[in-house]
Design a protein around this motif. Structure first.
Motif, PDB file in Angstrom:
ATOM      1  N   LEU A  72       0.988  -1.173   0.282  1.00  0.00           N
ATOM      2  CA  LEU A  72      -0.100   0.345   0.156  1.00  0.00           C
ATOM      3  C   LEU A  72       0.784   0.637  -0.172  1.00  0.00           C
ATOM      4  N   ARG A  73       0.763   1.680  -0.864  1.00  0.00           N
ATOM      5  CA  ARG A  73       1.806   2.916  -1.138  1.00  0.00           C
ATOM      6  C   ARG A  73       0.542   4.219  -1.089  1.00  0.00           C
ATOM      7  N   SER A  74       1.038   5.320  -0.632  1.00  0.00           N
ATOM      8  CA  SER A  74       0.311   6.639   0.394  1.00  0.00           C
ATOM      9  C   SER A  74       0.642   7.645   0.000  1.00  0.00           C
ATOM     10  N   THR A  76       0.437  10.060   2.001  1.00  0.00           N
ATOM     11  CA  THR A  76      -0.118  10.588   3.606  1.00  0.00           C
ATOM     12  C   THR A  76       0.537   9.549   4.527  1.00  0.00           C
ATOM     13  N   THR A  77       0.529   8.368   4.166  1.00  0.00           N
ATOM     14  CA  THR A  77       1.018   7.369   5.254  1.00  0.00           C
ATOM     15  C   THR A  77       2.407   6.697   4.950  1.00  0.00           C
ATOM     16  N   HIS A  79       4.907   3.469   3.913  1.00  0.00           N
ATOM     17  CA  HIS A  79       4.563   2.046   2.836  1.00  0.00           C
ATOM     18  C   HIS A  79       4.187   1.098   3.634  1.00  0.00           C
TER      19      HIS A  79
END
Length: 156
Positions: A72-74, A76-77, A79
């Motif tokens: 999950l790459r974002s 705001t957070t 990985h």
């Protein structure tokens, strides 16, 4: 003591096309009607995608469960690993198979240098909530999920 079940007879490995029927059948336990041909096609496609996989647990010579996960790459957070789905055959529950699948994904994520594992679970799946809490997962938030079909006019 620590898990008095025959967890040593569980083998965790990447799913392959020959597992399609078992993966599709187990998907029905989660309430998702998928067929073996589309599952086989899916398994073949994601085998080419780094950071997205389905692993199966073999127990007593059969596929007793599967776990799907992805990086999950974002913006705001950090990985993380997202557990997309997890199911263990009802006849094989309570033997540590689900735990072994989750621990395998945690180990994979740790080796990839990822920050955490995230999982979403429907509000009504209280057994799943207890399972994850028992593995040290904490409830972060409750939310609504919205969906809009791209090829029809309704939500759904």
């Amino acid at each position: 003591g620590y898990l008095r079940f025959r967890v040593s007879s569980v083998t965790i490995r990447p799913a392959n096309v020959s597992d399609a029927q078992a993966v599709a059948t187990l998907s029905g336990c989660l309430g998702y009607a998928v067929d073996a041909p589309s599952t086989a096609e899916f398994l073949e496609q994601i085998s080419e995608e780094p950071g997205h996989a389905v692993w199966v647990a073999e127990y007593d010579g059969m596929v007793a469960g599967w776990i799907e996960f992805a990086t999950l790459r974002s913006v705001t957070t950090p990985h993380e690993v997202l557990i997309i789905g997890l199911v263990v055959d009802e006849a094989c529950r309570g033997k540590g198979i689900g735990k072994r699948l989750v621990l395998a994904v945690e180990d994979w994520g740790f080796k990839q240098g990822l920050a955490a594992v995230r999982v979403r679970s429907q509000v009504k799946r209280s057994d799943a909530h207890r399972f994850y809490e028992g593995l040290g997962y904490g409830l972060v938030k409750s939310q609504h999920m919205f969906r809009k079909g791209l090829h029809d006019s309704g939500p759904g």
